[in-house]
Design a protein around this motif. Structure first.
Motif, PDB file in Angstrom:
ATOM      1  N   MET A 198       0.836  -1.202   0.000  1.00 46.99           N
ATOM      2  CA  MET A 198       0.000   0.000   0.000  1.00 46.99           C
ATOM      3  C   MET A 198       0.875   1.259   0.000  1.00 46.99           C
ATOM      4  O   MET A 198       0.534   2.276  -0.595  1.00 46.99           O
ATOM      5  N   LYS A 199       2.042   1.152   0.670  1.00 47.55           N
ATOM      6  CA  LYS A 199       2.966   2.291   0.715  1.00 47.55           C
ATOM      7  C   LYS A 199       3.499   2.613  -0.678  1.00 47.55           C
ATOM      8  O   LYS A 199       3.566   3.772  -1.073  1.00 47.55           O
ATOM      9  N   ASP A 200       3.876   1.575  -1.433  1.00 41.94           N
ATOM     10  CA  ASP A 200       4.338   1.785  -2.801  1.00 41.94           C
ATOM     11  C   ASP A 200       3.229   2.366  -3.663  1.00 41.94           C
ATOM     12  O   ASP A 200       3.462   3.273  -4.468  1.00 41.94           O
ATOM     13  N   ASP A 201       2.039   1.818  -3.510  1.00 42.55           N
ATOM     14  CA  ASP A 201       0.901   2.297  -4.288  1.00 42.55           C
ATOM     15  C   ASP A 201       0.655   3.776  -4.014  1.00 42.55           C
ATOM     16  O   ASP A 201       0.416   4.562  -4.943  1.00 42.55           O
ATOM     17  N   LEU A 208       2.877   5.982  -2.906  1.00 43.55           N
ATOM     18  CA  LEU A 208       3.987   6.747  -3.468  1.00 43.55           C
ATOM     19  C   LEU A 208       3.767   7.001  -4.954  1.00 43.55           C
ATOM     20  O   LEU A 208       3.931   8.126  -5.441  1.00 43.55           O
ATOM     21  N   LEU A 209       3.375   5.959  -5.700  1.00 43.12           N
ATOM     22  CA  LEU A 209       3.141   6.112  -7.132  1.00 43.12           C
ATOM     23  C   LEU A 209       1.988   7.072  -7.395  1.00 43.12           C
ATOM     24  O   LEU A 209       2.067   7.932  -8.293  1.00 43.12           O
ATOM     25  N   MET A 210       0.914   6.955  -6.615  1.00 47.32           N
ATOM     26  CA  MET A 210      -0.223   7.856  -6.796  1.00 47.32           C
ATOM     27  C   MET A 210       0.169   9.305  -6.525  1.00 47.32           C
ATOM     28  O   MET A 210      -0.227  10.222  -7.254  1.00 47.32           O
ATOM     29  N   ASP A 211       0.940   9.518  -5.465  1.00 47.86           N
ATOM     30  CA  ASP A 211       1.358  10.887  -5.133  1.00 47.86           C
ATOM     31  C   ASP A 211       2.237  11.473  -6.236  1.00 47.86           C
ATOM     32  O   ASP A 211       2.113  12.653  -6.583  1.00 47.86           O
ATOM     33  N   LEU A 212       3.126  10.653  -6.788  1.00 48.05           N
ATOM     34  CA  LEU A 212       4.039  11.146  -7.811  1.00 48.05           C
ATOM     35  C   LEU A 212       3.320  11.488  -9.110  1.00 48.05           C
ATOM     36  O   LEU A 212       3.574  12.535  -9.717  1.00 48.05           O
ATOM     37  N   VAL A 213       2.421  10.608  -9.572  1.00 44.00           N
ATOM     38  CA  VAL A 213       1.755  10.902 -10.846  1.00 44.00           C
ATOM     39  C   VAL A 213       0.687  11.979 -10.697  1.00 44.00           C
ATOM     40  O   VAL A 213       0.324  12.630 -11.677  1.00 44.00           O
ATOM     41  N   ALA A 214       0.204  12.192  -9.478  1.00 45.30           N
ATOM     42  CA  ALA A 214      -0.764  13.272  -9.263  1.00 45.30           C
ATOM     43  C   ALA A 214      -0.098  14.640  -9.343  1.00 45.30           C
ATOM     44  O   ALA A 214      -0.751  15.642  -9.650  1.00 45.30           O
ATOM     45  N   ALA A 215       1.198  14.687  -9.059  1.00 50.54           N
ATOM     46  CA  ALA A 215       1.919  15.957  -9.127  1.00 50.54           C
ATOM     47  C   ALA A 215       1.901  16.495 -10.554  1.00 50.54           C
ATOM     48  O   ALA A 215       2.006  15.745 -11.517  1.00 50.54           O
ATOM     49  N   TYR A 270      -4.935   8.037 -12.009  1.00 50.87           N
ATOM     50  CA  TYR A 270      -4.160   6.808 -11.821  1.00 50.87           C
ATOM     51  C   TYR A 270      -5.133   5.641 -11.687  1.00 50.87           C
ATOM     52  O   TYR A 270      -6.144   5.739 -11.004  1.00 50.87           O
ATOM     53  N   ARG A 271      -4.801   4.540 -12.357  1.00 55.17           N
ATOM     54  CA  ARG A 271      -5.715   3.396 -12.307  1.00 55.17           C
ATOM     55  C   ARG A 271      -4.960   2.084 -12.490  1.00 55.17           C
ATOM     56  O   ARG A 271      -4.102   1.961 -13.366  1.00 55.17           O
ATOM     57  N   ARG A 272      -5.276   1.118 -11.638  1.00 54.97           N
ATOM     58  CA  ARG A 272      -4.843  -0.265 -11.870  1.00 54.97           C
ATOM     59  C   ARG A 272      -5.831  -0.858 -12.863  1.00 54.97           C
ATOM     60  O   ARG A 272      -7.038  -0.868 -12.622  1.00 54.97           O
ATOM     61  N   LEU A 273      -5.334  -1.357 -13.978  1.00 49.30           N
ATOM     62  CA  LEU A 273      -6.234  -1.805 -15.036  1.00 49.30           C
ATOM     63  C   LEU A 273      -6.875  -3.147 -14.694  1.00 49.30           C
ATOM     64  O   LEU A 273      -6.224  -4.195 -14.719  1.00 49.30           O
ATOM     65  N   ASN A 274      -8.124  -3.096 -14.317  1.00 50.73           N
ATOM     66  CA  ASN A 274      -8.975  -4.291 -14.210  1.00 50.73           C
ATOM     67  C   ASN A 274      -8.360  -5.400 -13.354  1.00 50.73           C
ATOM     68  O   ASN A 274      -8.350  -6.573 -13.730  1.00 50.73           O
ATOM     69  N   HIS A 275      -7.874  -4.999 -12.174  1.00 47.03           N
ATOM     70  CA  HIS A 275      -7.344  -5.939 -11.165  1.00 47.03           C
ATOM     71  C   HIS A 275      -6.114  -6.703 -11.653  1.00 47.03           C
ATOM     72  O   HIS A 275      -5.838  -7.808 -11.188  1.00 47.03           O
ATOM     73  N   THR A 276      -5.367  -6.108 -12.595  1.00 44.02           N
ATOM     74  CA  THR A 276      -4.143  -6.735 -13.096  1.00 44.02           C
ATOM     75  C   THR A 276      -2.937  -6.018 -12.481  1.00 44.02           C
ATOM     76  O   THR A 276      -3.082  -5.165 -11.597  1.00 44.02           O
ATOM     77  N   GLU A 278       3.725  -3.514 -12.666  1.00 38.47           N
ATOM     78  CA  GLU A 278       4.278  -3.349 -11.323  1.00 38.47           C
ATOM     79  C   GLU A 278       5.454  -4.287 -11.048  1.00 38.47           C
ATOM     80  O   GLU A 278       6.350  -3.947 -10.263  1.00 38.47           O
ATOM     81  N   ASP A 279       5.512  -5.448 -11.686  1.00 39.36           N
ATOM     82  CA  ASP A 279       6.665  -6.339 -11.494  1.00 39.36           C
ATOM     83  C   ASP A 279       7.959  -5.675 -11.955  1.00 39.36           C
ATOM     84  O   ASP A 279       9.026  -5.870 -11.355  1.00 39.36           O
ATOM     85  N   ASP A 280       7.874  -4.891 -13.040  1.00 34.70           N
ATOM     86  CA  ASP A 280       9.066  -4.203 -13.541  1.00 34.70           C
ATOM     87  C   ASP A 280       9.541  -3.148 -12.544  1.00 34.70           C
ATOM     88  O   ASP A 280      10.748  -2.966 -12.334  1.00 34.70           O
ATOM     89  N   PHE A 281       8.607  -2.448 -11.935  1.00 34.83           N
ATOM     90  CA  PHE A 281       8.954  -1.481 -10.891  1.00 34.83           C
ATOM     91  C   PHE A 281       9.680  -2.180  -9.740  1.00 34.83           C
ATOM     92  O   PHE A 281      10.770  -1.764  -9.321  1.00 34.83           O
TER      93      PHE A 281
END
Length: 360
Positions: free
Chosen positions: A3-6, A8-15, A166-172, A332-335
């Protein structure tokens, strides 16, 4: 992904942060890095550097994302209240029409708009076959006059950014957002900084958020001069080749198959010994990776490697679909694997290893 990573990503792309106006992304970087860094530094252009202390006289290791995203700047306001704009970074006109944008005023207010053009009803058959020129596009904010737009605080030079959630595409594990280029590289730098904080690292690590990458790798020049590193990495995005129409010659990386180790791009030839070292670490630990060539684009390593007397440098990138559009997609695996690889590489860069890399 935690959840912490999620978050962080949301905060960064919202900027909202375009070249020359990176304040919002820099604030996210500092807010996260301050819990782990021993010192926060800046260059004169606004790049931010989070330093960890290490053994005295040990090598300095720089790993940098860039804070800016491709976007726009208000250029002029027409008498009728439409807004002309200047592109910042590389845009292809066909991904712009009918897209929503946000204008950030000097006071920090957000004005919503849409990029407009002539409808097909009034275009000749010949005109419909021709790509619409960006110079003929405009932003519609629902105003009726220049005075009304100016009354909202909009003026020439104001930042304009793509609008998307920001969106996780269809639970993937596929993640959709604006500005993965390069908030994902920034996220990697921050997570590596956190990972190294309580380890016995044999060097002095510097996590960096560079400014103005999209307009000529500019902030990387100045931040590298501040640090004067012995080794540097650029953490960025790279082209994915796993969608219809893409040929192997254009790009052959696939989402989810590991970080890209960039051996050649338009801004540099990767340092051979450093690339070999990173590949060996990945092989040793079973971390998946993709060797790639990106002749049509560069990274901040292009500026880093020619700083000072020369710095062995390497781009490590996350494969991304639909770069330089409103709607880019990563895996997310690549991240997570990029974070893991960079953490383990840096933990192994002691003085002897760095000397061997530099001198072959």
């Amino acid at each position: 992904m935690s959840m912490k990573d999620d978050q962080l990503l949301m905060d960064l792309v919202a900027a909202r942060a375009v070249p020359g106006n990176e304040k919002q992304a820099r604030e996210v970087f500092v807010n996260y890095a301050k819990d782990f860094a021993d010192e926060i530094l800046y260059d004169g252009l606004g790049s931010v550097i989070a330093k960890l202390e290490g053994p005295k006289g040990s090598p300095k290791i720089m790993f940098a994302g860039h804070l800016d995203e491709v976007g726009f700047m208000v250029k002029a306001i027409t008498d009728e209240g439409f807004i002309e704009f200047q592109t910042l970074g590389g845009w292809w006109g066909q991904v712009l029409l009918a897209q929503q944008v946000e204008i950030t005023t000097r006071a920090g207010n957000i004005i919503h708009g849409v990029i407009g053009s002539k409808p097909p009803h009034v275009l000749s058959a010949e005109a419909r076959k021709t790509p619409y020129e960006i110079s003929k596009m405009f932003i519609d904010v629902g105003a009726s006059s220049k005075e009304e737009v100016e009354g909202w605080g909009i003026r020439a030079g104001d930042m304009v950014t793509p609008y998307i959630e920001y969106r996780r595409l269809n639970h993937t594990k596929f993640l959709l957002a604006k500005a993965w280029d390069n908030r994902i590289g920034t996220a990697v730098a921050l997570r590596v900084l956190e990972n190294l904080k309580d380890t016995d690292h044999p060097n002095i690590p510097y996590a960096v958020g560079n400014v103005q990458e999209e307009v000529g790798l500019r902030g990387a020049k100045t931040s590298t001069n501040v640090i004067q590193p012995d080794i540097s990495f650029a953490l960025d995005t790279g082209t994915a080749g796993d969608t219809p129409g893409m040929t192997k010659e254009e790009a052959d990386s696939k989402l989810g198959k590991g970080p890209q180790i960039v051996l050649f791009d338009a801004s540099m030839i990767a340092h051979k010994e450093l690339a070999n070292f990173v590949i060996d670490v990945a092989d040793e630990l079973g971390i998946p990776y993709q060797l790639t060539f990106i002749p049509g684009g560069g990274t901040d390593a292009g500026s880093q490697h020619v700083s000072g007397t020369g710095v062995p440098s390497l781009p490590i990138t996350v494969a991304t679909r639909y770069l330089h559009s409103h709607t880019s997609i990563i895996h997310e695996d690549d991240f997570e694997n990029t974070v893991k690889l960079m953490t383990e590489v840096i933990k192994r860069l002691d003085k002897d290893t760095v000397e061997k890399i530099i001198h072959g």
